[in-house]
Design a protein around this motif. Structure first.
Motif, PDB file in Angstrom:
ATOM      1  N   TYR A 193      -3.106  -1.701  11.637  1.00  0.00           N
ATOM      2  CA  TYR A 193      -2.634  -0.335  11.367  1.00  0.00           C
ATOM      3  C   TYR A 193      -3.751   0.663  11.600  1.00  0.00           C
ATOM      4  CZ  TYR A 193      -1.315   3.805   8.632  1.00  0.00           C
ATOM      5  OH  TYR A 193      -1.054   5.094   8.226  1.00  0.00           O
ATOM      6  N   ILE A 194      -3.380   1.808  12.180  1.00  0.00           N
ATOM      7  CA  ILE A 194      -4.290   2.945  12.321  1.00  0.00           C
ATOM      8  C   ILE A 194      -3.653   4.153  11.658  1.00  0.00           C
ATOM      9  CG2 ILE A 194      -5.443   4.550  13.886  1.00  0.00           C
ATOM     10  CD1 ILE A 194      -5.636   2.363  15.952  1.00  0.00           C
ATOM     11  N   ASN A 195      -4.369   4.741  10.701  1.00  0.00           N
ATOM     12  CA  ASN A 195      -3.936   6.037  10.193  1.00  0.00           C
ATOM     13  C   ASN A 195      -4.489   7.081  11.142  1.00  0.00           C
ATOM     14  OD1 ASN A 195      -4.502   8.653   8.484  1.00  0.00           O
ATOM     15  ND2 ASN A 195      -2.791   7.565   7.538  1.00  0.00           N
TER      16      ASN A 195
ATOM     17  N   MET B 262      -3.050   1.412   0.923  1.00  0.00           N
ATOM     18  CA  MET B 262      -1.690   0.948   0.643  1.00  0.00           C
ATOM     19  C   MET B 262      -1.247  -0.108   1.648  1.00  0.00           C
ATOM     20  SD  MET B 262       1.815   3.182   0.106  1.00  0.00           S
ATOM     21  CE  MET B 262       2.024   3.686   1.828  1.00  0.00           C
ATOM     22  N   ALA B 263      -1.569   0.087   2.922  1.00  0.00           N
ATOM     23  CA  ALA B 263      -1.195  -0.889   3.954  1.00  0.00           C
ATOM     24  C   ALA B 263      -1.888  -2.225   3.711  1.00  0.00           C
ATOM     25  CB  ALA B 263      -1.544  -0.344   5.334  1.00  0.00           C
ATOM     26  N   LEU B 264      -3.166  -2.176   3.369  1.00  0.00           N
ATOM     27  CA  LEU B 264      -3.942  -3.402   3.169  1.00  0.00           C
ATOM     28  C   LEU B 264      -3.576  -4.102   1.864  1.00  0.00           C
ATOM     29  CD1 LEU B 264      -7.403  -1.956   4.229  1.00  0.00           C
ATOM     30  CD2 LEU B 264      -6.080  -3.619   5.538  1.00  0.00           C
ATOM     31  N   ARG B 265      -3.454  -3.333   0.810  1.00  0.00           N
ATOM     32  CA  ARG B 265      -3.271  -3.912  -0.524  1.00  0.00           C
ATOM     33  C   ARG B 265      -1.813  -4.258  -0.830  1.00  0.00           C
ATOM     34  NH1 ARG B 265      -3.981  -0.980  -6.269  1.00  0.00           N
ATOM     35  NH2 ARG B 265      -4.378  -2.795  -7.554  1.00  0.00           N
ATOM     36  N   ASP B 266      -0.911  -3.357  -0.450  1.00  0.00           N
ATOM     37  CA  ASP B 266       0.493  -3.509  -0.827  1.00  0.00           C
ATOM     38  C   ASP B 266       1.380  -3.976   0.316  1.00  0.00           C
ATOM     39  OD1 ASP B 266      -0.305  -2.480  -3.301  1.00  0.00           O
ATOM     40  OD2 ASP B 266       0.140  -0.414  -2.691  1.00  0.00           O
ATOM     41  N   GLY B 267       0.835  -3.999   1.545  1.00  0.00           N
ATOM     42  CA  GLY B 267       1.644  -4.403   2.685  1.00  0.00           C
ATOM     43  C   GLY B 267       2.731  -3.410   3.031  1.00  0.00           C
ATOM     44  N   ILE B 268       2.473  -2.137   2.770  1.00  0.00           N
ATOM     45  CA  ILE B 268       3.437  -1.079   3.094  1.00  0.00           C
ATOM     46  C   ILE B 268       2.743  -0.036   3.962  1.00  0.00           C
ATOM     47  CG2 ILE B 268       4.935   0.735   2.195  1.00  0.00           C
ATOM     48  CD1 ILE B 268       5.186  -0.932  -0.371  1.00  0.00           C
ATOM     49  N   VAL B 269       3.294   0.193   5.144  1.00  0.00           N
ATOM     50  CA  VAL B 269       2.726   1.165   6.085  1.00  0.00           C
ATOM     51  C   VAL B 269       3.481   2.480   5.951  1.00  0.00           C
ATOM     52  CG1 VAL B 269       2.326   1.716   8.513  1.00  0.00           C
ATOM     53  CG2 VAL B 269       1.977  -0.626   7.673  1.00  0.00           C
ATOM     54  N   ALA B 270       2.740   3.537   5.664  1.00  0.00           N
ATOM     55  CA  ALA B 270       3.338   4.864   5.503  1.00  0.00           C
ATOM     56  C   ALA B 270       3.932   5.333   6.831  1.00  0.00           C
ATOM     57  CB  ALA B 270       2.290   5.856   5.020  1.00  0.00           C
ATOM     58  N   PRO B 271       5.047   6.052   6.784  1.00  0.00           N
ATOM     59  CA  PRO B 271       5.711   6.471   8.025  1.00  0.00           C
ATOM     60  C   PRO B 271       5.181   7.784   8.588  1.00  0.00           C
ATOM     61  CG  PRO B 271       7.024   7.152   6.158  1.00  0.00           C
ATOM     62  CD  PRO B 271       5.823   6.419   5.586  1.00  0.00           C
ATOM     63  N   THR B 272       5.528   8.038   9.826  1.00  0.00           N
ATOM     64  CA  THR B 272       5.368   9.362  10.431  1.00  0.00           C
ATOM     65  C   THR B 272       6.712  10.057  10.289  1.00  0.00           C
ATOM     66  OG1 THR B 272       3.812   8.483  12.087  1.00  0.00           O
ATOM     67  CG2 THR B 272       4.803  10.635  12.529  1.00  0.00           C
ATOM     68  N   ILE B 273       6.847  10.904   9.268  1.00  0.00           N
ATOM     69  CA  ILE B 273       8.149  11.553   9.082  1.00  0.00           C
ATOM     70  C   ILE B 273       8.267  12.760  10.019  1.00  0.00           C
ATOM     71  CG2 ILE B 273       8.202  10.781   6.681  1.00  0.00           C
ATOM     72  CD1 ILE B 273       7.868  13.780   5.879  1.00  0.00           C
TER      73      ILE B 273
ATOM     74  N   ALA C 250       4.684  -4.791   6.050  1.00  0.00           N
ATOM     75  CA  ALA C 250       3.958  -5.562   7.068  1.00  0.00           C
ATOM     76  C   ALA C 250       2.676  -6.105   6.471  1.00  0.00           C
ATOM     77  CB  ALA C 250       3.640  -4.689   8.290  1.00  0.00           C
ATOM     78  N   GLU C 251       2.265  -7.241   6.941  1.00  0.00           N
ATOM     79  CA  GLU C 251       0.992  -7.827   6.526  1.00  0.00           C
ATOM     80  C   GLU C 251      -0.111  -7.224   7.390  1.00  0.00           C
ATOM     81  OE1 GLU C 251      -1.382 -10.203   4.114  1.00  0.00           O
ATOM     82  OE2 GLU C 251       0.796  -9.932   3.984  1.00  0.00           O
ATOM     83  N   VAL C 252      -1.001  -6.487   6.760  1.00  0.00           N
ATOM     84  CA  VAL C 252      -2.084  -5.819   7.486  1.00  0.00           C
ATOM     85  C   VAL C 252      -3.412  -6.329   6.958  1.00  0.00           C
ATOM     86  CG1 VAL C 252      -3.183  -3.607   8.024  1.00  0.00           C
ATOM     87  CG2 VAL C 252      -0.681  -3.750   7.881  1.00  0.00           C
ATOM     88  N   GLY C 253      -4.250  -6.844   7.841  1.00  0.00           N
ATOM     89  CA  GLY C 253      -5.554  -7.352   7.441  1.00  0.00           C
ATOM     90  C   GLY C 253      -6.673  -6.372   7.660  1.00  0.00           C
ATOM     91  N   VAL C 254      -6.542  -5.536   8.712  1.00  0.00           N
ATOM     92  CA  VAL C 254      -7.563  -4.541   9.046  1.00  0.00           C
ATOM     93  C   VAL C 254      -6.878  -3.225   9.383  1.00  0.00           C
ATOM     94  CG1 VAL C 254      -9.399  -3.892  10.654  1.00  0.00           C
ATOM     95  CG2 VAL C 254      -9.213  -6.262   9.881  1.00  0.00           C
ATOM     96  N   ALA C 255      -7.423  -2.128   8.874  1.00  0.00           N
ATOM     97  CA  ALA C 255      -6.889  -0.798   9.163  1.00  0.00           C
ATOM     98  C   ALA C 255      -8.023   0.135   9.566  1.00  0.00           C
ATOM     99  CB  ALA C 255      -6.161  -0.241   7.946  1.00  0.00           C
ATOM    100  N   LEU C 256      -7.698   1.093  10.416  1.00  0.00           N
ATOM    101  CA  LEU C 256      -8.644   2.130  10.828  1.00  0.00           C
ATOM    102  C   LEU C 256      -8.152   3.486  10.351  1.00  0.00           C
ATOM    103  CD1 LEU C 256      -9.381   1.221  14.581  1.00  0.00           C
ATOM    104  CD2 LEU C 256     -10.574   0.398  12.531  1.00  0.00           C
TER     105      LEU C 256
END
Length: 403
Positions: free
Chosen positions: A290-292, A346-357, A378-384
């Motif tokens: 995931y990339i924010n 949130m993506a790393l810890r909870d496995g929830i990726v925030a949307p682009t609304i 989603a299962e995310v191990g690394v995020a930027l």
């Protein structure tokens, strides 16, 4: 080199007063952008923003404090209290001597400036409050947090426009990683939503009058927000020894300069920051889930950022998720990267990726998986976390799931 973990997080922004409320809003894809409420708003062409509604400073701070605390400082203190409280960190046994504060802000005490310009130039008054300078200076928030918690280590403020808080957090990360400091309080804060602050941005002609729609073909500009995000960055061994809960690990950071244009973004400069963060972390592009995104909702930023991600990530770009939360909380300028780091956690810890609304129409120049409109499990191990600022200043952080 030390491992660096996040053990506390705090925030106040248009989505919520605190991390739980903010993450719930991000999961629900809630929009915190609405009609602006302040003096002379009817004189503005742009009248929407991610404003923190119903906020009453007197509910939190006394009269003596408010004489010294601009709105951006108030937000920083509220967020720091939450972050340090969650971390459970006690600044005893000499820890306070080596713990500092690094914050990012672009405008500093802009509300104080706006009020006093009005007082002197419009109302014709010949005196201002004796604390105007210490109230509006960019380092005020960092200084007041250091004083409240008696932190006597390296304390300063970074001002690099919209990349300010990412630069600040990156520097704090480097201090802890090097062993110079066992812990640092870091993040960013901003409150530009006042008449002068919005009027200045109007002049750039990059603002939307109706909504922020990152990556959507019909996007028509950014929307300002306000708020703060504050984190406790800590030496992993120290955190483990005291039994602290670890929210995520910070593993890499890079910063670059486009050296090309004061406002137009550069694909090459952004891509070098992304690849630099991966190299600093020793991470392969294929590990990133995931990339924010910086994702401002302007025509130039979004297509340039997507091109930079595609260049930096190569064939992996098609399989990763990239979203912008600015459509929910607005562009918090110098504080924006700090608020957005919560989406990475949130993506790393909870496995929830925030949307682009606000996403309505596909754009061939933004042909990545932008997680449109609805959050995704989603299962995310690394995020930027990307931040690309006016002046061509880029800063990217890499985070890994705690474990």
């Amino acid at each position: 080199m030390k491992r660096v973990v996040i053990t506390g997080a705090g925030t106040i922004n248009a989505l919520g007063r605190g991390v739980p409320d903010t993450l719930e809003a991000m999961r629900e894809g809630r929009c915190g952008i609405g009609e602006l409420e302040f003096r002379d708003v009817e004189r503005l062409a742009i009248r929407i923003g991610g404003q923190i509604k119903g906020y009453v400073p007197e509910d939190t701070f006394n009269r003596q404090q408010l004489a010294l605390y601009d709105r951006f400082t108030q937000f920083a203190l509220i967020s720091a209290r939450e972050a340090i409280g969650q971390s459970g960190l006690s600044f005893s046994n000499g820890l306070a001597e080596r713990t500092g504060v690094v914050f990012g802000t672009s405008g500093g005490g802009l509300n104080t400036q706006d009020e006093n310009y009005r007082s002197v130039y419009e109302e014709g008054k010949n005196r201002v409050h004796p604390f105007v300078v210490p109230k509006l200076m960019n380092n005020a928030a960092a200084s007041h947090v250091s004083m409240e918690f008696d932190l006597k280590g390296p304390t300063f403020t970074v001002a690099t426009a919209c990349a300010s808080s990412n630069h600040a957090m990156g520097l704090a990360f480097q201090m802890v990683r090097s062993g110079a400091c066992p812990a640092m309080i870091t993040g960013g804060t901003e409150s530009m939503l006042c008449f002068g602050g919005v009027k200045a941005w109007e002049g750039l002609r990059v603002m939307s009058r109706d909504a922020c729609r990152p990556f959507s073909a019909n996007r028509n500009g950014m929307v300002q927000g306000e708020g703060a995000g504050v984190f406790v960055f800590e030496d992993y061994d120290y955190a483990r020894a005291r039994g602290a809960e670890i929210l995520a690990e910070v593993v890499g950071f890079a910063m670059t300069s486009d050296a090309s244009d004061i406002v137009m973004p550069s694909k090459q400069g952004a891509a070098r920051a992304i690849t630099g963060a991966l190299a600093d972390a020793g991470i392969d592009a294929g590990e990133v889930g995931y990339i924010n995104a910086h994702g401002t909702g302007t025509a130039a930023n979004d297509k340039t950022e997507c091109a930079a991600v595609a260049d930096a990530m190569g064939q992996q770009a098609d399989r990763l998720m990239i979203s912008s939360t600015k459509a929910m909380h607005g562009h918090c300028i110098g504080g924006t990267g700090a608020v957005e780091l919560l989406a990475c956690i949130m993506a790393l810890r909870d496995g929830i990726v925030a949307p682009t609304i606000g996403y309505e129409e596909p754009d061939a120049e933004c042909a990545l998986d932008v997680v449109p409109n609805e959050a995704r499990e989603a299962e995310v191990g690394v995020a930027l976390s990307n931040a690309f600022a006016f002046g061509g200043l880029n800063a990217v952080l890499a985070l890994r799931k705690a474990g």
